[in-house]
Design an enzyme around this catalytic site. Structure first.
Site, PDB file in Angstrom:
ATOM      1  N   ASN A 117     -14.312  -0.510 -10.291  1.00  9.41           N
ATOM      2  CA  ASN A 117     -13.891   0.042 -11.577  1.00  9.41           C
ATOM      3  C   ASN A 117     -12.395  -0.196 -11.727  1.00  9.41           C
ATOM      4  O   ASN A 117     -11.655  -0.174 -10.738  1.00  9.41           O
ATOM      5  CB  ASN A 117     -14.170   1.554 -11.573  1.00  9.41           C
ATOM      6  CG  ASN A 117     -13.719   2.248 -12.850  1.00  9.41           C
ATOM      7  OD1 ASN A 117     -13.990   1.774 -13.950  1.00  9.41           O
ATOM      8  ND2 ASN A 117     -13.030   3.368 -12.703  1.00  9.41           N
ATOM      9  N   HIS A 119      -9.155   1.554 -13.564  1.00 10.09           N
ATOM     10  CA  HIS A 119      -8.790   2.847 -14.156  1.00 10.09           C
ATOM     11  C   HIS A 119      -7.296   2.826 -14.477  1.00 10.09           C
ATOM     12  O   HIS A 119      -6.487   2.405 -13.642  1.00 10.09           O
ATOM     13  CB  HIS A 119      -9.106   3.976 -13.169  1.00 10.09           C
ATOM     14  CG  HIS A 119      -8.798   5.322 -13.730  1.00 10.09           C
ATOM     15  ND1 HIS A 119      -9.604   5.937 -14.671  1.00 10.09           N
ATOM     16  CD2 HIS A 119      -7.760   6.172 -13.511  1.00 10.09           C
ATOM     17  CE1 HIS A 119      -9.085   7.109 -14.998  1.00 10.09           C
ATOM     18  NE2 HIS A 119      -7.965   7.275 -14.307  1.00 10.09           N
ATOM     19  N   SER A 146      -5.355   1.082 -11.375  1.00  5.66           N
ATOM     20  CA  SER A 146      -5.969   0.941 -10.049  1.00  5.66           C
ATOM     21  C   SER A 146      -7.324   0.256 -10.183  1.00  5.66           C
ATOM     22  O   SER A 146      -8.075   0.540 -11.125  1.00  5.66           O
ATOM     23  CB  SER A 146      -6.207   2.318  -9.418  1.00  5.66           C
ATOM     24  OG  SER A 146      -5.026   3.079  -9.377  1.00  5.66           O
ATOM     25  N   ASP A 155     -13.788   8.404 -10.298  1.00  8.19           N
ATOM     26  CA  ASP A 155     -12.475   7.770 -10.088  1.00  8.19           C
ATOM     27  C   ASP A 155     -11.893   8.096  -8.707  1.00  8.19           C
ATOM     28  O   ASP A 155     -10.683   8.294  -8.560  1.00  8.19           O
ATOM     29  CB  ASP A 155     -11.479   8.205 -11.177  1.00  8.19           C
ATOM     30  CG  ASP A 155     -11.931   7.775 -12.568  1.00  8.19           C
ATOM     31  OD1 ASP A 155     -12.615   6.741 -12.676  1.00  8.19           O
ATOM     32  OD2 ASP A 155     -11.602   8.471 -13.546  1.00  8.19           O
TER      33      ASP A 155
HETATM   34  C1  GAR Z   1      -8.734   0.026 -20.079  1.00  9.62           C
HETATM   35  O1  GAR Z   1      -7.435   0.532 -20.217  1.00  9.62           O
HETATM   36  C2  GAR Z   1      -9.386   0.571 -18.811  1.00  9.62           C
HETATM   37  O2  GAR Z   1      -8.495   0.712 -17.754  1.00  9.62           O
HETATM   38  C3  GAR Z   1      -9.861   1.924 -19.298  1.00  9.62           C
HETATM   39  O3  GAR Z   1     -10.377   1.686 -20.583  1.00  9.62           O
HETATM   40  C4  GAR Z   1      -9.630   0.604 -21.172  1.00  9.62           C
HETATM   41  C5  GAR Z   1     -10.625  -0.408 -21.674  1.00  9.62           C
HETATM   42  O4  GAR Z   1      -9.984  -1.434 -22.381  1.00  9.62           O
HETATM   43  N1  GAR Z   1     -10.848   2.449 -18.429  1.00  9.62           N
HETATM   44  C6  GAR Z   1     -10.991   3.749 -18.213  1.00  9.62           C
HETATM   45  O5  GAR Z   1     -10.311   4.601 -18.756  1.00  9.62           O
HETATM   46  C7  GAR Z   1     -12.082   4.119 -17.226  1.00  9.62           C
HETATM   47  N2  GAR Z   1     -11.901   5.447 -16.754  1.00  9.62           N
HETATM   48  P1  GAR Z   1     -10.755  -2.774 -22.674  1.00  9.62           P
HETATM   49  O6  GAR Z   1     -12.115  -2.378 -23.280  1.00  9.62           O
HETATM   50  O7  GAR Z   1      -9.920  -3.501 -23.671  1.00  9.62           O
HETATM   51  O8  GAR Z   1     -10.914  -3.521 -21.390  1.00  9.62           O
END
Ligand code: GAR
Length: 235
Positions: A117, A119, A146, A155
């Site tokens: 994942n 995060h 991370s 997480d």
């Molecule tokens: C990213 O910032 C990712 O790190 C976060 O969602 C966003 C997705 O952007 N993920 C989380 O918060 C998971 N807990 P994207 O759809 O443009 O890749």
């Protein structure tokens, strides 16, 4: 104790399934990198039929599948259906790239050592939501992202690699997220590249790098390459 599958030495590329709930910019980074990085994306899966991530997959010619959580009685039933679809593509690794649903324990355990994942925080700080706002509110001077192996707790799995960046005076959650996002893309591509090359494995609560325990997460350097932190000399 679970250990992730070692990629076979034959020429078949390392197979990724990607889970994404929305925009899909991290997925796009993986799609763009795949031809030169030794992995192939064999399917993209979402809990939202209208997720832009699915459109990105279709443009790239990658099978794109949505399942509606509301059509299932329980989280477990939804995850069973989703992961049954994922497993048709026989992925070596499942990448949660902006997948915003909590995975059931059964789905995680079924793929132990084979799910990662990304995060947007320097875990173990700020698991969950609103990470940028929480880092600013806490007065942190540094923020980041991370990549970690997924375990049943949210997480909380073993950390593989992190990208760090300073929080600047006047930063808002939006400006911080905007500056972090391109670093996330490079971090995820690098981490997946190292996993595809067989250099990283999950071993229980530890990460092995080249068969040795990784004591500190790898770090994304200014040149966008992962750096192995120097071992602290023993006293
Ligand atoms: C990213 O910032 C990712 O790190 C976060 O969602 C966003 C997705 O952007 N993920 C989380 O918060 C998971 N807990 P994207 O759809 O443009 O890749």
């Amino acid at each position: 104790m679970h250990e992730s599958r070692v990629p076979s030495p034959e020429s078949r590329p390392f197979r990724l399934a990607v889970l994404a709930s929305g925009r899909g910019s991290n997925l796009q980074a993986l799609l763009d990198a795949a031809p030169t990085r030794g992995f192939a994306i064999v399917g993209v899966f979402s809990d939202h039929a209208d997720a832009p991530a699915l459109a990105r997959a279709r443009v790239a010619g990658v099978p794109a599948v949505a399942r509606n959580p509301k059509a299932f009685a329980t989280r477990e039933a939804f995850d069973t259906a989703l992961f049954d679809a994922i497993d048709v593509g026989m992925p070596d690794l499942v990448v949660c790239a902006g997948y915003l649903r909590i995975l059931s324990d059964a789905a995680v355990l079924r793929h132990a050592g084979r799910i990662v994942n990304i995060h947007p925080s320097l875990l173990p700080k700020y698991p969950g939501l609103r990470t940028h706002a929480r880092a600013i509110a806490a007065g942190d001077t540094e923020h980041g992202a991370s990549v970690h192996y997924v375990i049943p707790a949210l997480d909380a799995g073993p950390l593989i690699a992190q990208a760090r960046l300073p929080i600047l005076p006047g930063d808002t959650p939006a400006t911080l997220a905007e500056r972090l996002l391109p670093r996330e893309h490079r971090l995820l591509v690098e981490a997946v590249t190292w996993i595809a090359a067989g250099r990283l494995l999950q071993h229980g609560s530890a990460v092995l790098l080249d068969s040795r325990p990784l004591r500190t997460p790898l770090r994304l350097g200014a040149d966008d390459r992962l750096i192995e932190p120097a071992e602290t000399p023993s006293p």
